[in-house]
Design a protein around this motif. Structure first.
Motif, PDB file in Angstrom:
ATOM      1  N   PHE A  95       0.580  -0.875  -0.438  1.00 12.57           N
ATOM      2  CA  PHE A  95       0.051  -0.235   0.097  1.00 12.57           C
ATOM      3  C   PHE A  95       0.892   1.312  -0.363  1.00 12.57           C
ATOM      4  O   PHE A  95       0.852   1.917  -0.540  1.00 12.57           O
ATOM      5  CB  PHE A  95      -0.835   0.365   0.977  1.00 12.57           C
ATOM      6  N   GLY A  97       4.345   2.196  -0.549  1.00 10.67           N
ATOM      7  CA  GLY A  97       4.390   2.335  -2.152  1.00 10.67           C
ATOM      8  C   GLY A  97       4.235   2.647  -2.996  1.00 10.67           C
ATOM      9  O   GLY A  97       4.086   3.503  -3.725  1.00 10.67           O
ATOM     10  N   SER A  98       2.612   2.046  -3.209  1.00 14.72           N
ATOM     11  CA  SER A  98       1.921   2.693  -4.377  1.00 14.72           C
ATOM     12  C   SER A  98       1.585   3.398  -4.265  1.00 14.72           C
ATOM     13  O   SER A  98       1.632   4.753  -5.442  1.00 14.72           O
ATOM     14  CB  SER A  98       0.624   1.329  -4.337  1.00 14.72           C
ATOM     15  N   LEU A 100       3.603   6.450  -2.939  1.00 14.73           N
ATOM     16  CA  LEU A 100       4.406   7.242  -2.889  1.00 14.73           C
ATOM     17  C   LEU A 100       4.562   6.784  -3.996  1.00 14.73           C
ATOM     18  O   LEU A 100       5.643   8.298  -5.172  1.00 14.73           O
ATOM     19  CB  LEU A 100       6.175   6.460  -2.100  1.00 14.73           C
ATOM     20  N   GLY A 101       4.251   5.861  -5.748  1.00 12.45           N
ATOM     21  CA  GLY A 101       4.313   5.950  -6.540  1.00 12.45           C
ATOM     22  C   GLY A 101       3.171   7.236  -7.228  1.00 12.45           C
ATOM     23  O   GLY A 101       3.764   7.252  -8.140  1.00 12.45           O
TER      24      GLY A 101
ATOM     25  N   VAL B  68      12.638   8.812  -9.341  1.00 17.50           N
ATOM     26  CA  VAL B  68      11.285   8.825  -8.629  1.00 17.50           C
ATOM     27  C   VAL B  68      10.518   8.329  -8.609  1.00 17.50           C
ATOM     28  O   VAL B  68      10.041   7.973  -8.048  1.00 17.50           O
ATOM     29  CB  VAL B  68      10.896  10.616  -7.740  1.00 17.50           C
ATOM     30  N   LEU B  69      10.380   8.278 -10.241  1.00 16.61           N
ATOM     31  CA  LEU B  69       9.401   7.820 -10.635  1.00 16.61           C
ATOM     32  C   LEU B  69       9.165   6.270 -10.308  1.00 16.61           C
ATOM     33  O   LEU B  69       8.600   4.814  -9.988  1.00 16.61           O
ATOM     34  CB  LEU B  69       8.276   7.941 -12.150  1.00 16.61           C
ATOM     35  N   GLY B  72       9.407   4.819  -6.422  1.00 11.98           N
ATOM     36  CA  GLY B  72       8.455   4.884  -6.130  1.00 11.98           C
ATOM     37  C   GLY B  72       7.330   3.692  -6.887  1.00 11.98           C
ATOM     38  O   GLY B  72       6.693   2.633  -5.607  1.00 11.98           O
ATOM     39  N   SER B  73       8.111   3.582  -7.907  1.00  7.12           N
ATOM     40  CA  SER B  73       6.894   2.331  -8.607  1.00  7.12           C
ATOM     41  C   SER B  73       7.744   0.943  -8.105  1.00  7.12           C
ATOM     42  O   SER B  73       7.049   0.114  -8.121  1.00  7.12           O
ATOM     43  CB  SER B  73       7.202   2.097 -10.099  1.00  7.12           C
ATOM     44  N   PHE B  75       8.798   0.112  -5.437  1.00  6.90           N
ATOM     45  CA  PHE B  75       8.677   0.101  -3.862  1.00  6.90           C
ATOM     46  C   PHE B  75       7.181  -0.373  -3.563  1.00  6.90           C
ATOM     47  O   PHE B  75       6.289  -1.376  -3.334  1.00  6.90           O
ATOM     48  CB  PHE B  75       8.472   1.975  -3.105  1.00  6.90           C
ATOM     49  N   GLY B  76       6.516  -0.006  -4.670  1.00  6.95           N
ATOM     50  CA  GLY B  76       5.378   0.033  -4.464  1.00  6.95           C
ATOM     51  C   GLY B  76       4.929  -1.835  -5.407  1.00  6.95           C
ATOM     52  O   GLY B  76       4.351  -2.627  -4.695  1.00  6.95           O
ATOM     53  N   SER B 303      -2.881  -5.456  -5.380  1.00  3.62           N
ATOM     54  CA  SER B 303      -1.920  -3.733  -5.101  1.00  3.62           C
ATOM     55  C   SER B 303      -1.694  -3.417  -7.115  1.00  3.62           C
ATOM     56  O   SER B 303      -1.533  -2.289  -7.692  1.00  3.62           O
ATOM     57  CB  SER B 303      -0.767  -3.956  -4.581  1.00  3.62           C
ATOM     58  N   MET B 307      -1.889  -0.217  -8.468  1.00  2.36           N
ATOM     59  CA  MET B 307      -1.343   0.773  -9.438  1.00  2.36           C
ATOM     60  C   MET B 307      -1.899   0.906 -10.622  1.00  2.36           C
ATOM     61  O   MET B 307      -1.146   2.081 -11.155  1.00  2.36           O
ATOM     62  CB  MET B 307      -0.107  -0.054  -8.938  1.00  2.36           C
ATOM     63  N   ILE B 311      -1.280   4.640 -12.552  1.00  4.36           N
ATOM     64  CA  ILE B 311      -0.226   5.019 -13.559  1.00  4.36           C
ATOM     65  C   ILE B 311       0.281   4.760 -14.599  1.00  4.36           C
ATOM     66  O   ILE B 311       0.868   5.678 -15.900  1.00  4.36           O
ATOM     67  CB  ILE B 311       1.120   4.419 -12.526  1.00  4.36           C
TER      68      ILE B 311
END
Lengths: 481, 338
Positions: A95, A97-98, A100-101, B68-69, B72-73, B75-76, B303, B307, B311
């Motif tokens: 969650f 991480g999404s 922040l993405g 950064v993208l 972040g991606s 990470f997600g 998840s 995303m 995205i």
């Protein structure tokens, strides 16, 4: 001391706190100032008064200085989750991480891309497109606030799923995003960035007026921000109050720390509000304090006696409640005091305006009032930092409230590695802070360039396709040939 | 649950592709950015450095945002990979971040400073450090990351530092200098442009030598790579990459010789793209080389879908306004305007 330096968790905590405290200083200004830039550029387009155009150009210089350091200091924040808090990243990545993405894709990219046009595109795009770029920069910045606060408030009130085998499994994303803290947390921060920027812009404008430099010009920016502040300053107090009520319901241990309340006040009794105290974590009591009788019951429930008890810190085992009670207690009071002061200053100034004392000629007579505005300029930063201390130190020992402890979430790194990065970051940040203050004050002392002609495109309907003048520096030798 | 199974293969692959795209755009765009930064250390005068920095003023921030993208991606979409890779790469990541920070503040401080030299140097050194950190990270990808069965990092603090990762780092820096040079050829005129025809030619050769070393040594050293490289059908891919690569380098050198303005940058882009595709095939389906696959490291399917909805929908929009930004500022840099 050597034990302390060898403790990776403590070092990682210090590093995160330091990075967050430093990073916060920059976006807190740019996020709010972007809205001001939209307003002032809009006023220029509407009235075609060159003063507004020169304001837009002047303030955007301060904007970009702050923006650059904001980006720079934000990078370590983004990476630290993986570097120093790997178990945390793994546990909640699904969650957290999404989110922040999303911040990166939706918000930050928007801001970063249109910033180029906003800063260097005056002569390259039509005025309306330029204004649209400024709007998109402001929108992107505030969308960032939304996602960051969404992620943080989820840490405070984790909703929308459950921890299974130490990993958070999301069952309902929209519920997780719209967690109980989200709306008020976002609004509180949104108004905080706006209020901080308004009082910085107001403070700098007042400094010019105080020194009788271009008083009429800066009276204009002061009045623009006053008009916005009339709405923002009282609303912020209201939202702040709602946020405190939420803490009372969802994080009673934090509320007890904010009030340095060690003993429980049972339902049906009045609760006193502590004005000043000397709390001691070790002895679990306040050495002395000044209390206003019955005020806390009014603050929390608008009643002389409580419907629900206010739980004291002793309710929880020492391992399950926040430490550093004195820090949380005073940070909260400082934040509230600054919020009230802002509202009062705004009210007094508007009063003077209505009495005609802020006219172009009379305004430089308002020495004490302008002095107060100058002094108010840094207070927003202090309030924001204090508020975040209450929010995040008050959440301890939990990183995800009630679910995951901070000490369990740190990476198992050699302490030397963390010490290396901590020392490096501290050194760099100290230099940057000094440099930023120095260069910022230079921009202010130099003042606006009121000779600047309006953009060429203002007179032309189409995009100028001539080769380029988007530089900032002197003309090069090569090009002069 | 039967119906979920194809999704569990399909979604991590989609995200592997998206992350690859973000990383590629980052390497390409911040690559020329960092390259120009490194080249600024060699600029012979303040005027020249001014042009170099001006050429980046409106784009550096958006270019850096792709990183950064990507972060972040990652990470997600692959939380395990995000945590493990950053753990393994703590020091290179810190070096990179420090470099990027120095670069970012140099832009603003230089603008306002009377003594620009300090910030010029900070800018160049920052660019170099950022490229160096990235080079070591790439080198570590070639070497592999030591993990236990559950994918957690169990290696040492200096694992990322080997003679081969040093070689990879130097090659990446050369590659950035090359793409920076070809970008400057496009954006400048006169003597400055001539200088960068020279730096581009030199960087083409040094990059080529580094790339050859890496290409040849990888299958010799790594058994895993050897097994993967020489099995059908990938052997055709890995056979084609060097051939196409040499062809493109030939075309690049010819365009530099002929003093063409646009094509060197295009050929460099293509060379980067080709190397990137080769790298992608070499790593896939792993995300923590050499052993943890994208399926093991992926976030839950719900998840990934969530995303992807946001995205995935935004990628074309983000790309289009990035392109618009480049269109607005197209043309040569001739210097000042406030």
């Amino acid at each position: 001391m050597s034990e302390f330096l060898a403790d990776t968790v403590t070092l990682s905590r210090i590093q995160f706190a330091l990075t967050a405290i430093f990073h916060m200083l920059w976006p807190v200004l740019t996020t709010g100032m972007a809205i001001y830039l939209v307003v002032i550029e809009g006023l220029w387009l509407k009235t075609r008064n060159l003063d507004y155009y020169h304001h837009a150009r002047f303030w955007s210089k301060l904007y970009v200085l702050n923006f650059g350091i904001g980006v720079a200091s934000g990078l370590p924040m983004a990476f630290q989750f993986g570097l120093n808090w790997a178990p945390f990243s793994e546990a909640v990545g699904d969650f957290f991480g999404s989110i922040l993405g999303f911040e990166g894709t939706m918000a930050f990219m928007l801001e970063a891309s249109f910033l180029g046009i906003m800063l260097f595109g005056w002569d390259r795009v039509p005025p309306l497109v330029h204004w649209l770029s400024t709007i998109l920069v402001a929108f992107g910045a505030n969308l960032s606030t939304f996602w960051i606060l969404c992620a943080n408030s989820w840490l405070q009130t984790p909703a929308g799923g459950e921890f299974i085998n130490g990993k958070f499994v999301v069952q309902d994303y929209f519920h997780a995003i719209a967690n109980p803290f989200m709306v008020n947390s976002f609004l509180h921060m949104f108004f905080a960035t706006l209020e901080t920027s308004l009082f910085v812009i107001g403070g700098i404008s007042a400094w010019y007026i105080f020194n009788q430099r271009q008083s009429a010009f800066f009276a204009r920016s002061l009045k623009v921000i006053l008009v916005i502040a009339i709405a923002v300053a009282p609303l912020q107090i209201f939202i702040g109050h709602l946020s405190a009520e939420q803490v009372y319901h969802y994080q009673p241990a934090k509320l007890a720390a904010m009030e340095a309340q060690w003993e429980t006040v049972p339902a049906g009794q009045p609760a006193d509000w502590s004005l000043i105290a000397l709390p001691s974590d070790r002895d679990e009591r306040n050495y002395w304090e000044v209390k206003l009788p019955g005020v806390l019951s009014y603050l929390l429930e608008l009643k002389p006696t409580l419907d629900q008890p206010v739980q004291g810190l002793k309710t929880w085992d020492a391992a399950n409640r926040p430490h550093l009670v004195g820090l949380i207690y005073y940070s909260f009071r400082i934040m509230v005091a600054i919020g009230l002061f802002f509202a009062a200053l705004m009210a007094v100034t508007v009063g003077q305006w209505l009495r005609g004392k802020l006219s172009d000629t009379a305004i430089s007579q308002q020495k004490w009032l302008m002095g107060a505005w100058v002094l108010a300029a840094p207070l927003g930063y202090i309030a924001v930092e204090a508020g975040w201390i209450v929010r995040c130190v008050g959440r301890q020992p939990w990183i995800v409230y009630g679910e995951l402890r901070t000490v369990e979430s740190a990476s198992h790194l050699p302490a030397g590695e963390v010490l290396f990065s901590l020392v490096g970051l501290t050194t760099m940040y100290s230099i940057f802070l000094i440099a930023a203050l120095y260069f910022g004050s230079r921009i202010i002392r130099k003042g606006p360039n009121r000779e600047l002609p309006p953009p060429r495109t203002a007179l032309q309907p189409t995009v100028d396709i001539e080769p380029a003048q988007h530089g900032r520096d002197r003309r090069p030798l090569e090009a002069q040939q | 649950m039967e119906s979920l199974e194809p999704l569990q293969y399909f979604l991590p692959q989609v995200w592997f592709f998206i992350l690859g795209l973000f990383l590629f755009l980052y390497v390409l765009l911040d690559g020329f950015d960092l390259g120009v930064g490194i080249l600024s250390l060699t600029a012979s005068s303040e005027e020249r450095r001014s042009i170099l920095m001006t050429s980046l003023g409106n784009v550096w921030d958006a270019n850096e945002t792709w990183l950064v993208l990507m972060g972040g991606s990652l990470f997600g979409a692959f939380p395990l990979a995000y945590a493990t890779i950053l753990n393994a790469l703590y020091l290179p990541a810190v070096i990179m971040v420090v470099g990027l920070i120095l670069r970012a503040v140099s832009f603003e401080f230089r603008e306002n400073a009377e003594n620009k030299l300090v910030w010029n140097i900070t800018f160049g050194v920052g660019s170099f450090l950022a490229a160096l950190g990235q080079g070591f990270a790439l080198g570590t990808v070639f070497e592999g990351i030591h993990v236990d069965a559950s994918g957690h990092f169990i290696g040492g603090m200096w694992d990322w530092l080997t003679w081969r990762s040093v070689l990879v780092a130097l090659t990446l820096i050369q590659g950035y200098v090359l793409i920076g040079s070809t970008y400057l050829i496009l954006k400048t005129t006169g003597e400055l442009q001539q200088t960068h025809y020279k730096t581009a030619t030199i960087a083409t050769w040094t990059t080529l030598i580094g790339a050859l070393f890496i290409t040849i040594s990888t299958p010799i050293i790594s058994e895993q790579a050897r097994a993967q490289l020489f099995s059908a059908p990938l052997i055709y891919v890995f056979g084609a990459v060097p051939v196409l690569g040499l062809l493109l380098i030939g075309l690049l050198l010819r365009s530099l010789q002929r003093r063409e303005e646009n094509t060197p940058l295009i050929y460099t882009f293509l060379i980067f793209a080709l190397s990137f595709i080769g790298l992608g095939f070499m790593i896939f389906p792993n995300i923590i080389p050499p052993s943890i696959t994208i399926y093991q490291a992926a976030a839950s399917p719900s998840s990934l879908v969530f995303m992807l909805t946001f995205i995935g929908f935004l990628i074309p929009i983000v790309l289009s306004y990035n392109i618009y930004n480049y269109v607005v500022f197209r043309g040569k840099i001739v210097g000042e305007a406030e």
